[in-house]
Design a protein around this motif. Structure first.
Motif, PDB file in Angstrom:
ATOM      1  N   GLY A 130     -31.721  16.636 -10.170  1.00 42.09           N
ATOM      2  CA  GLY A 130     -31.282  15.250 -10.050  1.00 42.09           C
ATOM      3  C   GLY A 130     -31.834  14.301 -11.084  1.00 42.09           C
ATOM      4  N   TRP A 131     -31.866  14.726 -12.329  1.00 41.36           N
ATOM      5  CA  TRP A 131     -32.391  13.855 -13.384  1.00 41.36           C
ATOM      6  C   TRP A 131     -31.391  12.756 -13.751  1.00 41.36           C
ATOM      7  CZ3 TRP A 131     -32.364  19.319 -14.841  1.00 41.36           C
ATOM      8  CH2 TRP A 131     -31.151  19.742 -15.387  1.00 41.36           C
ATOM      9  N   THR A 132     -31.883  11.728 -14.401  1.00 44.44           N
ATOM     10  CA  THR A 132     -31.109  10.599 -14.953  1.00 44.44           C
ATOM     11  C   THR A 132     -30.229   9.918 -13.906  1.00 44.44           C
ATOM     12  OG1 THR A 132     -29.244  11.967 -15.756  1.00 44.44           O
ATOM     13  CG2 THR A 132     -31.110  11.644 -17.253  1.00 44.44           C
ATOM     14  N   SER A 133     -30.709   9.827 -12.669  1.00 52.27           N
ATOM     15  CA  SER A 133     -29.952   9.149 -11.629  1.00 52.27           C
ATOM     16  C   SER A 133     -29.810   7.662 -11.953  1.00 52.27           C
ATOM     17  CB  SER A 133     -30.662   9.304 -10.281  1.00 52.27           C
ATOM     18  OG  SER A 133     -30.122   8.419  -9.307  1.00 52.27           O
ATOM     19  N   VAL A 299     -54.479  21.481  -7.301  1.00 54.71           N
ATOM     20  CA  VAL A 299     -53.291  20.830  -6.755  1.00 54.71           C
ATOM     21  C   VAL A 299     -52.077  21.482  -7.401  1.00 54.71           C
ATOM     22  CG1 VAL A 299     -51.998  18.685  -6.585  1.00 54.71           C
ATOM     23  CG2 VAL A 299     -54.496  18.643  -6.370  1.00 54.71           C
ATOM     24  N   ASN A 300     -51.182  22.024  -6.600  1.00 51.19           N
ATOM     25  CA  ASN A 300     -50.025  22.738  -7.125  1.00 51.19           C
ATOM     26  C   ASN A 300     -48.786  21.839  -7.175  1.00 51.19           C
ATOM     27  OD1 ASN A 300     -51.580  25.112  -7.217  1.00 51.19           O
ATOM     28  ND2 ASN A 300     -51.051  25.591  -5.094  1.00 51.19           N
ATOM     29  N   ALA A 301     -47.948  22.058  -8.174  1.00 51.43           N
ATOM     30  CA  ALA A 301     -46.700  21.316  -8.299  1.00 51.43           C
ATOM     31  C   ALA A 301     -45.778  21.653  -7.130  1.00 51.43           C
ATOM     32  CB  ALA A 301     -46.017  21.643  -9.618  1.00 51.43           C
ATOM     33  N   ARG A 302     -45.017  20.651  -6.705  1.00 54.22           N
ATOM     34  CA  ARG A 302     -44.067  20.884  -5.619  1.00 54.22           C
ATOM     35  C   ARG A 302     -42.787  21.533  -6.116  1.00 54.22           C
ATOM     36  NH1 ARG A 302     -44.409  14.894  -3.449  1.00 54.22           N
ATOM     37  NH2 ARG A 302     -44.999  14.618  -5.631  1.00 54.22           N
ATOM     38  N   PHE A 303     -42.472  21.336  -7.383  1.00 51.91           N
ATOM     39  CA  PHE A 303     -41.266  21.946  -7.920  1.00 51.91           C
ATOM     40  C   PHE A 303     -41.445  22.158  -9.412  1.00 51.91           C
ATOM     41  CE2 PHE A 303     -36.555  22.081  -8.770  1.00 51.91           C
ATOM     42  CZ  PHE A 303     -36.352  23.247  -8.064  1.00 51.91           C
ATOM     43  N   ALA A 304     -40.610  23.005  -9.983  1.00 55.13           N
ATOM     44  CA  ALA A 304     -40.666  23.310 -11.418  1.00 55.13           C
ATOM     45  C   ALA A 304     -39.251  23.464 -11.943  1.00 55.13           C
ATOM     46  CB  ALA A 304     -41.464  24.595 -11.650  1.00 55.13           C
ATOM     47  N   GLU A 342     -41.304  17.008 -12.089  1.00 57.95           N
ATOM     48  CA  GLU A 342     -41.237  16.162 -10.894  1.00 57.95           C
ATOM     49  C   GLU A 342     -41.007  14.697 -11.255  1.00 57.95           C
ATOM     50  OE1 GLU A 342     -44.871  16.898  -8.866  1.00 57.95           O
ATOM     51  OE2 GLU A 342     -44.295  18.897  -8.178  1.00 57.95           O
ATOM     52  N   ASP A 343     -41.439  14.281 -12.438  1.00 60.85           N
ATOM     53  CA  ASP A 343     -41.263  12.891 -12.846  1.00 60.85           C
ATOM     54  C   ASP A 343     -39.789  12.509 -13.014  1.00 60.85           C
ATOM     55  OD1 ASP A 343     -43.699  11.627 -12.841  1.00 60.85           O
ATOM     56  OD2 ASP A 343     -44.210  12.175 -14.894  1.00 60.85           O
ATOM     57  N   LEU A 344     -38.911  13.500 -13.176  1.00 60.23           N
ATOM     58  CA  LEU A 344     -37.489  13.212 -13.372  1.00 60.23           C
ATOM     59  C   LEU A 344     -36.717  13.152 -12.059  1.00 60.23           C
ATOM     60  CD1 LEU A 344     -36.736  15.585 -16.389  1.00 60.23           C
ATOM     61  CD2 LEU A 344     -37.357  13.165 -16.449  1.00 60.23           C
ATOM     62  N   ILE A 346     -36.387  12.156  -7.748  1.00 59.28           N
ATOM     63  CA  ILE A 346     -36.760  11.110  -6.806  1.00 59.28           C
ATOM     64  C   ILE A 346     -37.343  11.672  -5.522  1.00 59.28           C
ATOM     65  CG2 ILE A 346     -35.876   9.190  -5.417  1.00 59.28           C
ATOM     66  CD1 ILE A 346     -33.828   8.644  -7.532  1.00 59.28           C
ATOM     67  N   TRP A 347     -36.819  12.808  -5.038  1.00 64.43           N
ATOM     68  CA  TRP A 347     -37.236  13.275  -3.724  1.00 64.43           C
ATOM     69  C   TRP A 347     -38.719  13.630  -3.623  1.00 64.43           C
ATOM     70  CZ3 TRP A 347     -39.018  18.289  -3.243  1.00 64.43           C
ATOM     71  CH2 TRP A 347     -38.653  19.206  -4.231  1.00 64.43           C
ATOM     72  N   PRO A 348     -39.390  14.175  -4.661  1.00 65.56           N
ATOM     73  CA  PRO A 348     -40.833  14.407  -4.494  1.00 65.56           C
ATOM     74  C   PRO A 348     -41.613  13.107  -4.302  1.00 65.56           C
ATOM     75  CG  PRO A 348     -39.976  15.709  -6.321  1.00 65.56           C
ATOM     76  CD  PRO A 348     -38.915  14.716  -5.952  1.00 65.56           C
ATOM     77  N   THR A 349     -41.181  12.053  -4.995  1.00 66.14           N
ATOM     78  CA  THR A 349     -41.848  10.769  -4.857  1.00 66.14           C
ATOM     79  C   THR A 349     -41.614  10.180  -3.466  1.00 66.14           C
ATOM     80  OG1 THR A 349     -41.595  10.371  -7.219  1.00 66.14           O
ATOM     81  CG2 THR A 349     -42.095   8.471  -5.848  1.00 66.14           C
ATOM     82  N   LEU A 350     -40.413  10.357  -2.929  1.00 68.79           N
ATOM     83  CA  LEU A 350     -40.141   9.869  -1.581  1.00 68.79           C
ATOM     84  C   LEU A 350     -41.058  10.545  -0.562  1.00 68.79           C
ATOM     85  CD1 LEU A 350     -36.222   9.743  -1.567  1.00 68.79           C
ATOM     86  CD2 LEU A 350     -37.834   7.871  -1.949  1.00 68.79           C
TER      87      LEU A 350
END
Length: 382
Positions: A130-133, A299-304, A342-344, A346-350
């Protein structure tokens, strides 16, 4: 002046071209709020095909670098054709929700369709790419206010809901004017300064070291960077994502022997990234490691990156931790950690927002929280 000529189709190519330009200039030039301008164009769509073409052109323009950068994330021998296929396929998929929920006639229904399209393109499975939303771009108009940034971004997009066929050209001009003014204000926003005792170090170190010579050069570069930060009295030093390459007992012993005492004496925490083996086959976690001279925190990443890093059908996949909060205690602060891709999204930040991290304002890239980050990839949101 009305827009009754739209169904004839003659204006569809120019509107699609405008959508591509919105994506092109919004992403990559520090003008991300311009992404909001694509929503008035989408509201003008008269058919599902028109809606899809509009958003497909937008996502193609926004992700234009994929064909020539795919080798960085996939493999050295990746062809341009492979990159083009990824570019087209991802853009087509991201445009799909905007086709299903194309604008209705009733204004409130149109706002509901906008919310539905945003939600479907934000959450997995489509949200995995979901990048560039446009929602993300619109939220950057007032970054750093958490839920407030998101609500303001949605309000801006929803304000365009009255632009449709049969309405006056003045409404279209007004919607564009509102988005353009907001985008201009957002592009000139002043980010709050990061904490004075935190430092993100840019190293431009390149790929993970493989040979003994490369390993030695990487070790020397890390020592030099940390010593320089300690000389400035910094209490948190952030190095890039996977600066260590693959984590090993050798790296642990080296860092403890060379930096452990200095970090303890200064009361400083070193934050850096590595690919940490899971112990199963060749699988690893993309991890943040924090070392204060006494012990380690992982601390592990939630997604890659899908297919490139996260490929669960292969033995060398990067593992992910889907639904962890991403919020941890670091040097007395409740911080949100966002790693690379993850910075690209929205759902991890939510997910992190539900745990209320200590992040009232933004410092650098992320529109919703506050990173003190190294441009090389590791961001610590505080």
């Amino acid at each position: 002046m009305t827009l009754d000529f739209l169904p004839k189709g003659r204006s569809i190519p120019p509107l699609v071209a405008c959508a591509a330009l919105c994506g092109f200039f919004a992403w990559g030039y520090g003008l991300t709020p311009l992404a909001a301008l694509v929503v008035p164009l989408w509201f003008l769509s008269t058919t599902r095909t028109h809606a899809w073409l509009t958003m497909f052109a937008y996502f193609m323009g926004a992700s234009r670098t994929i064909p020539f950068s795919s080798a960085v994330f996939f493999r050295d021998d990746s062809s341009v054709a492979f990159g083009v296929a990824l570019w087209v396929a991802s853009s087509a998929l991201l445009a799909l929700p905007w086709t299903i929920f194309r604008p209705a006639q009733n204004t409130w229904h149109r706002v509901g369709h906008l919310a539905s399209a945003l939600a479907l393109s934000t959450i997995p499975p489509i949200g995995l790419i979901g990048w560039t939303s446009p929602w993300l771009g619109a939220s950057l108009i007032a970054p750093g206010f958490g839920w407030g940034s998101l609500l303001l971004g949605f309000a801006l997009l929803a304000s365009c809901s009255d632009v449709n066929k049969g309405r006056s050209g003045l409404k279209l001009a007004s919607a564009f004017a509102v988005c353009a003014i907001a985008a201009f204000a957002g592009s000139n926003r002043q980010m709050p300064a990061p904490p004075t005792d935190w430092l993100g170090v840019t190293m431009h170190a390149g790929r993970a070291p493989e040979s003994a010579q490369e390993q030695g050069a990487r070790q020397a570069a890390i020592l030099q960077a940390v010593d320089a930060a300690l000389a400035q009295g910094k209490k948190v030093i952030v190095l890039p994502e996977q600066i260590l390459g693959t984590w090993s007992e050798t790296w642990r012993l080296f860092l403890e022997a060379t930096l452990g005492q200095s970090l303890r004496d200064a009361g400083t925490t070193l934050v850096l990234g590595a690919a940490v083996p899971t112990g199963e086959m060749e699988r690893t976690f993309n991890s943040l490691l924090a070392f204060d001279g006494y012990g380690w925190q992982q601390v592990n990443a939630r997604f890659a990156i899908p297919v490139s890093m996260w490929k669960p059908w292969r033995n060398d996949s990067t593992e992910v931790e889907w639904f962890t909060s991403g919020t941890y205690s670091l040097v007395g602060r409740k911080v949100m950690v966002s790693l690379c891709y993850e910075d690209l999204l929205i759902w991890p930040t939510l997910l992190s927002f539900t745990t209320r991290p200590d992040c009232p304002r933004a410092v650098n890239f992320d529109p919703l929280c506050a990173p003190n980050s190294d441009p090389g990839g590791l961001a610590v949101h505080h």
